[in-house]
Design a protein around this motif. Structure first.
Motif, PDB file in Angstrom:
ATOM      1  N   ALA A  45       0.777  -1.081   0.002  1.00  0.00           N
ATOM      2  CA  ALA A  45       0.047   0.166   0.090  1.00  0.00           C
ATOM      3  C   ALA A  45       0.802   1.308   0.121  1.00  0.00           C
ATOM      4  CB  ALA A  45      -1.165  -0.017   1.293  1.00  0.00           C
ATOM      5  N   GLY A  46       0.371   2.115  -0.690  1.00  0.00           N
ATOM      6  CA  GLY A  46       1.236   3.491  -0.677  1.00  0.00           C
ATOM      7  C   GLY A  46       2.076   3.700  -1.689  1.00  0.00           C
ATOM      8  N   ALA A 113     -10.659  -3.887   9.315  1.00  0.00           N
ATOM      9  CA  ALA A 113      -9.273  -3.708  10.129  1.00  0.00           C
ATOM     10  C   ALA A 113      -8.150  -4.269   8.967  1.00  0.00           C
ATOM     11  CB  ALA A 113      -9.208  -4.979  11.080  1.00  0.00           C
ATOM     12  N   VAL A 114      -8.803  -4.931   7.798  1.00  0.00           N
ATOM     13  CA  VAL A 114      -7.863  -5.422   6.984  1.00  0.00           C
ATOM     14  C   VAL A 114      -7.700  -4.469   5.930  1.00  0.00           C
ATOM     15  CG1 VAL A 114      -7.631  -7.299   5.161  1.00  0.00           C
ATOM     16  CG2 VAL A 114      -8.309  -7.847   7.324  1.00  0.00           C
ATOM     17  N   LEU A 115      -8.978  -3.952   5.162  1.00  0.00           N
ATOM     18  CA  LEU A 115      -8.925  -2.896   4.399  1.00  0.00           C
ATOM     19  C   LEU A 115     -10.079  -1.961   4.447  1.00  0.00           C
ATOM     20  CD1 LEU A 115      -7.621  -1.779   1.491  1.00  0.00           C
ATOM     21  CD2 LEU A 115      -9.485  -3.447   0.542  1.00  0.00           C
ATOM     22  N   GLY A 116      -9.809  -0.832   4.610  1.00  0.00           N
ATOM     23  CA  GLY A 116     -10.620   0.326   5.011  1.00  0.00           C
ATOM     24  C   GLY A 116     -11.589   0.580   3.810  1.00  0.00           C
ATOM     25  N   PRO A 117     -12.759   0.652   3.872  1.00  0.00           N
ATOM     26  CA  PRO A 117     -13.783   1.103   2.942  1.00  0.00           C
ATOM     27  C   PRO A 117     -13.238   2.297   1.949  1.00  0.00           C
ATOM     28  CG  PRO A 117     -14.795   1.944   4.827  1.00  0.00           C
ATOM     29  CD  PRO A 117     -13.478   1.350   5.142  1.00  0.00           C
ATOM     30  N   PRO A 118     -13.524   2.353   0.622  1.00  0.00           N
ATOM     31  CA  PRO A 118     -12.928   3.594  -0.232  1.00  0.00           C
ATOM     32  C   PRO A 118     -13.342   4.646   0.366  1.00  0.00           C
ATOM     33  CG  PRO A 118     -13.901   1.819  -1.387  1.00  0.00           C
ATOM     34  CD  PRO A 118     -14.273   1.371  -0.106  1.00  0.00           C
ATOM     35  N   SER A 119     -12.644   5.713   0.764  1.00  0.00           N
ATOM     36  CA  SER A 119     -12.851   7.003   1.533  1.00  0.00           C
ATOM     37  C   SER A 119     -13.617   7.989   0.777  1.00  0.00           C
ATOM     38  CB  SER A 119     -11.650   7.605   2.286  1.00  0.00           C
ATOM     39  OG  SER A 119     -10.601   7.491   1.291  1.00  0.00           O
ATOM     40  N   SER A 120     -13.196   8.026  -0.632  1.00  0.00           N
ATOM     41  CA  SER A 120     -13.805   8.974  -1.369  1.00  0.00           C
ATOM     42  C   SER A 120     -14.789   8.326  -2.196  1.00  0.00           C
ATOM     43  CB  SER A 120     -12.821   9.521  -2.126  1.00  0.00           C
ATOM     44  OG  SER A 120     -12.345   8.688  -3.057  1.00  0.00           O
ATOM     45  N   ILE A 132     -10.752   0.757 -11.609  1.00  0.00           N
ATOM     46  CA  ILE A 132      -8.962   0.889 -11.402  1.00  0.00           C
ATOM     47  C   ILE A 132      -9.080   1.593  -9.961  1.00  0.00           C
ATOM     48  CG2 ILE A 132      -7.088   2.235 -12.369  1.00  0.00           C
ATOM     49  CD1 ILE A 132      -8.514   0.347 -14.386  1.00  0.00           C
ATOM     50  N   PHE A 133      -8.034   1.310  -9.293  1.00  0.00           N
ATOM     51  CA  PHE A 133      -7.821   1.709  -8.198  1.00  0.00           C
ATOM     52  C   PHE A 133      -6.321   1.724  -7.722  1.00  0.00           C
ATOM     53  CE2 PHE A 133      -7.825  -2.661  -7.533  1.00  0.00           C
ATOM     54  CZ  PHE A 133      -6.814  -2.928  -6.442  1.00  0.00           C
ATOM     55  N   THR A 134      -6.039   2.592  -6.369  1.00  0.00           N
ATOM     56  CA  THR A 134      -4.698   2.467  -5.684  1.00  0.00           C
ATOM     57  C   THR A 134      -5.105   2.010  -4.331  1.00  0.00           C
ATOM     58  OG1 THR A 134      -4.951   4.839  -5.276  1.00  0.00           O
ATOM     59  CG2 THR A 134      -3.812   4.233  -7.380  1.00  0.00           C
ATOM     60  N   LEU A 135      -3.950   1.583  -3.661  1.00  0.00           N
ATOM     61  CA  LEU A 135      -4.390   1.363  -2.100  1.00  0.00           C
ATOM     62  C   LEU A 135      -3.312   2.160  -1.513  1.00  0.00           C
ATOM     63  CD1 LEU A 135      -3.619  -2.337  -2.180  1.00  0.00           C
ATOM     64  CD2 LEU A 135      -5.643  -1.392  -1.910  1.00  0.00           C
ATOM     65  N   THR A 136      -4.087   2.970  -0.539  1.00  0.00           N
ATOM     66  CA  THR A 136      -3.305   4.144   0.227  1.00  0.00           C
ATOM     67  C   THR A 136      -3.406   3.648   1.511  1.00  0.00           C
ATOM     68  OG1 THR A 136      -5.411   5.491   0.546  1.00  0.00           O
ATOM     69  CG2 THR A 136      -4.126   5.980  -1.541  1.00  0.00           C
ATOM     70  N   GLN A 137      -2.491   4.517   2.501  1.00  0.00           N
ATOM     71  CA  GLN A 137      -2.173   4.141   3.665  1.00  0.00           C
ATOM     72  C   GLN A 137      -2.589   5.716   4.306  1.00  0.00           C
ATOM     73  OE1 GLN A 137       1.437   2.340   4.668  1.00  0.00           O
ATOM     74  NE2 GLN A 137       0.465   0.915   5.868  1.00  0.00           N
ATOM     75  N   ASP A 138      -3.534   5.779   5.379  1.00  0.00           N
ATOM     76  CA  ASP A 138      -3.744   6.907   6.283  1.00  0.00           C
ATOM     77  C   ASP A 138      -2.778   7.294   7.520  1.00  0.00           C
ATOM     78  OD1 ASP A 138      -4.578   5.189   8.308  1.00  0.00           O
ATOM     79  OD2 ASP A 138      -6.880   5.444   7.802  1.00  0.00           O
ATOM     80  N   GLN A 140      -3.018   6.835  10.490  1.00  0.00           N
ATOM     81  CA  GLN A 140      -2.935   5.675  11.439  1.00  0.00           C
ATOM     82  C   GLN A 140      -2.438   4.387  10.735  1.00  0.00           C
ATOM     83  OE1 GLN A 140      -5.876   7.465  10.677  1.00  0.00           O
ATOM     84  NE2 GLN A 140      -5.260   8.977  12.515  1.00  0.00           N
ATOM     85  N   GLY A 141      -2.171   4.102   9.539  1.00  0.00           N
ATOM     86  CA  GLY A 141      -1.567   2.993   8.995  1.00  0.00           C
ATOM     87  C   GLY A 141      -2.563   2.125   8.442  1.00  0.00           C
ATOM     88  N   HIS A 142      -3.843   2.471   8.313  1.00  0.00           N
ATOM     89  CA  HIS A 142      -5.008   1.819   7.836  1.00  0.00           C
ATOM     90  C   HIS A 142      -4.906   1.747   6.150  1.00  0.00           C
ATOM     91  CE1 HIS A 142      -6.448   2.668  12.091  1.00  0.00           C
ATOM     92  NE2 HIS A 142      -6.625   1.263  11.766  1.00  0.00           N
ATOM     93  N   VAL A 143      -5.105   0.839   5.636  1.00  0.00           N
ATOM     94  CA  VAL A 143      -4.992   0.638   4.234  1.00  0.00           C
ATOM     95  C   VAL A 143      -6.427   0.976   3.794  1.00  0.00           C
ATOM     96  CG1 VAL A 143      -4.343  -0.766   2.292  1.00  0.00           C
ATOM     97  CG2 VAL A 143      -3.253  -0.897   4.235  1.00  0.00           C
ATOM     98  N   HIS A 144      -6.723   1.805   2.680  1.00  0.00           N
ATOM     99  CA  HIS A 144      -7.969   2.076   1.828  1.00  0.00           C
ATOM    100  C   HIS A 144      -7.754   1.705   0.493  1.00  0.00           C
ATOM    101  CE1 HIS A 144      -9.841   4.032   5.364  1.00  0.00           C
ATOM    102  NE2 HIS A 144      -8.564   4.093   5.868  1.00  0.00           N
TER     103      HIS A 144
END
Length: 150
Positions: A45-46, A113-120, A132-138, A140-144
């Motif tokens: 992620a990130g 806890a594994v993958l947060g919901p798409p924030s946007s 098409i998507f990317t994996l980001t980290q907020d 707090q270290g949570h992956v979205h």
């Protein structure tokens, strides 16, 4: 009872049991879910890398994917035209529901806890070619998961 009647009864019960198992057995959903989480585990992620959802999972038998966020309403049907009930999810869990020819083909229930919901992403469905998507980290270290263009 005659022997033919008993045999016919055994065959009928056996066929009914087989049909029930086939309708309730969800091999495709588990297959897709396993492929998704395996790919997620292998991806960093990130990194900023964009992924096509179908190539990410190496699963191409779907027309669109619907993001079902916690508390969202849905109107899905099964291959037989019945209302589709989402799989049980953990508190805050969300789902990716794969649609093929207007019916649910598979569902991935995602633990936040594994993958947060798409924030946007406000929910809704995306065509396969546009998923098409990317994996980001907020912070707090949570992956979205972030879908491009949403």
């Amino acid at each position: 009872m005659h022997m033919r009647t008993k045999s016919a009864l055994v065959v009928t019960v056996g066929l009914l049991l087989l049909f029930t198992v086939m309708v309730s057995f969800d091999y495709t959903g588990r297959y897709v879910s396993d492929r998704f989480f395996k790919a997620l585990k292998e991806t960093r992620a990130g990194s900023g890398k964009a992924h096509s959802l179908d190539a990410f999972m190496e699963y191409y038998d779907w027309d669109s994917v619907c993001v079902v966020l916690p508390g969202a309403e849905h109107d899905f049907s099964t291959l037989f035209g019945r209302d589709y009930m989402l799989a049980p999810r953990k508190e805050g869990g969300w789902s990716l529901v794969f649609i093929k020819e207007g019916a649910v083909n598979a569902e991935i229930s995602v633990d936040p806890a594994v993958l947060g919901p798409p924030s946007s992403h406000e929910g809704g469905c995306i065509d396969r070619w546009a998923a098409i998507f990317t994996l980001t980290q907020d912070a707090q270290g949570h992956v979205h998961m972030v879908f491009a263009g949403h």
